[in-house]
Design a protein around this motif. Structure first.
Motif, PDB file in Angstrom:
ATOM      1  N   TYR A   1      -2.423   3.663  -4.698  1.00  0.00           N
ATOM      2  CA  TYR A   1      -3.767   4.124  -5.108  1.00  0.00           C
ATOM      3  C   TYR A   1      -4.710   2.957  -5.435  1.00  0.00           C
ATOM      4  N   GLY A   2      -4.315   1.771  -5.022  1.00  0.00           N
ATOM      5  CA  GLY A   2      -5.172   0.609  -5.277  1.00  0.00           C
ATOM      6  C   GLY A   2      -6.289   0.475  -4.251  1.00  0.00           C
ATOM      7  N   ARG A   3      -6.795  -0.724  -4.135  1.00  0.00           N
ATOM      8  CA  ARG A   3      -7.911  -0.971  -3.210  1.00  0.00           C
ATOM      9  C   ARG A   3      -7.505  -0.662  -1.774  1.00  0.00           C
ATOM     10  N   LEU A   4      -8.510  -0.354  -0.972  1.00  0.00           N
ATOM     11  CA  LEU A   4      -8.273  -0.206   0.458  1.00  0.00           C
ATOM     12  C   LEU A   4      -7.791  -1.539   1.038  1.00  0.00           C
TER      13      LEU A   4
ATOM     14  N   LYS B   1       0.829  -1.214   0.000  1.00  0.00           N
ATOM     15  CA  LYS B   1       0.000   0.000   0.000  1.00  0.00           C
ATOM     16  C   LYS B   1       0.860   1.260   0.000  1.00  0.00           C
TER      17      LYS B   1
ATOM     18  N   THR C   1      -8.580  -2.876   3.788  1.00  0.00           N
ATOM     19  CA  THR C   1      -9.703  -3.622   4.380  1.00  0.00           C
ATOM     20  C   THR C   1     -10.575  -4.299   3.336  1.00  0.00           C
ATOM     21  N   ASP C   2     -10.366  -3.999   2.049  1.00  0.00           N
ATOM     22  CA  ASP C   2     -11.123  -4.670   0.990  1.00  0.00           C
ATOM     23  C   ASP C   2     -10.386  -5.880   0.428  1.00  0.00           C
ATOM     24  N   ARG C   3      -9.221  -6.161   0.954  1.00  0.00           N
ATOM     25  CA  ARG C   3      -8.407  -7.257   0.437  1.00  0.00           C
ATOM     26  C   ARG C   3      -8.479  -8.467   1.385  1.00  0.00           C
TER      27      ARG C   3
ATOM     28  N   ASN D   1       1.622  -0.039  -4.629  1.00  0.00           N
ATOM     29  CA  ASN D   1       0.323   0.293  -5.240  1.00  0.00           C
ATOM     30  C   ASN D   1      -0.476   1.200  -4.311  1.00  0.00           C
TER      31      ASN D   1
END
Length: 324
Positions: free
Chosen positions: A264-267, A258, A269-271, A262
């Motif tokens: 600017y990728g997914r949060l 993070k 907590t969404d992974r 990456n």
């Protein structure tokens, strides 16, 4: 005193007098000094009355009566605690164990210096489908798990050096695994003797198929206790640290990804890796605490009484009271 013979029983009124006479005959023919301890595990028939009557005619008879049925392990624990003989024999009260085996068992302990000798009922007169086959499977599993190479762990006829029975704690349903308990206590000179098995003469067996299920569960327990009973942190702590490292590794990976790879990728907590990391660290912490608490319990554990005695028969004690 040469021998203490411990006989746990439950509703065996019909066989007690015959068993007593048979044992006494063997004791006299071999000139043994002895005591017979009948442990009445909450019988609801006339077993205690018979024991009381036998004690009046034979001062070598002692009796312990439980308030209710606490189980064979607790009965043996009480008998071991009370036994005074140099060699201790355990046998069942249903006349399926032959008292004629006692002199040779005594010799194996005293002359051959075994710590424990277990009987092996090589030829049995029980149901092949419901007792013999499950018993063979159970004994095979016990040998593989415990490392004690006996053919018949559950034979009630056993002989012990007194120091062995004073050093082990028989609790729960662990009477099946007394040889394993003895080995874990440092008494590894364990022998086996083929003994004669006799068909039940009176009444019916008190054990059903559920004893084999309970036996396998107890086998797992005693395997765990023998491996990690003294140091539970070695299991729970190691697993806890492993799980925590796995979770922490995932957390570091997510953080680096993070922040640097990456951003600017997914949060996070969404992974799914986030939940793997969180769950692994929580489980690791709980396992470590379980090991820590286990260590504290072992160090603070006190002996607890697992049965209550309602009556005792000890002619020797009564004689001492009268003489004083």
């Amino acid at each position: 005193m040469d021998l203490s013979i411990i006989i746990p029983l439950l509703n065996e009124e019909e066989s007690l007098e015959e068993l007593h006479d048979w044992i006494v005959k063997v004791m006299r023919s071999n000139q043994f000094t002895y005591e017979i301890l009948f442990i009445d595990d909450g019988s609801t028939d006339g077993s205690w009355k018979t024991i009381t009557e036998l004690s009046r005619s034979n001062p070598n008879i002692k009796g312990i009566r439980f308030n209710t049925n606490f189980g064979k392990s607790q009965a043996l624990h009480a008998g071991f605690k009370a036994a005074k003989g140099n060699v201790v024999i355990t046998m069942d009260a249903d006349l399926q164990d032959n008292p004629e085996e006692i002199p040779e068992l005594y010799r194996l302990i005293k002359e051959d210096k075994f710590d424990l000798v277990s009987g092996w009922k090589k030829k049995r007169y029980d149901s092949v489908l419901f007792k013999n086959m499950p018993s063979k499977l159970f004994n095979w599993a016990a040998r593989q798990t415990s490392g004690v190479k006996l053919h018949d762990f559950n034979c009630g006829l056993k002989a012990f050096d007194q120091k062995v029975i004073k050093s082990i704690e028989v609790s729960g349903e662990m009477h099946r695994y007394i040889p394993v308990l003895a080995k874990n206590a440092g008494y590894g000179n364990i022998g086996e003797k083929i003994v004669k098995h006799q068909a039940r003469k009176y009444g019916k067996t008190k054990f059903g198929m559920e004893r084999f299920i309970n036996g396998f569960l107890d086998l797992l327990t005693i395997w765990f206790v023998s491996k990690f009973g003294r140091q539970p942190m070695h299991l729970f702590g190691a697993l806890g640290v492993l799980m925590f490292i796995i979770g922490f590794g995932f957390a570091i990976y997510l953080g680096i990804d993070k922040l640097f790879i990456n951003p600017y990728g997914r949060l996070i907590t969404d992974r799914p890796q986030f939940f793997i990391a969180l769950t692994a660290m929580i489980i690791g912490t709980q396992l470590f605490l379980a090991g820590f608490l286990g260590e504290i319990l072992i160090r603070s554990r006190k002996n607890e009484t697992r049965y209550t005695i309602s009556e005792e028969i000890d002619p020797e004690q009564k004689a001492n009271e009268y003489s004083s």
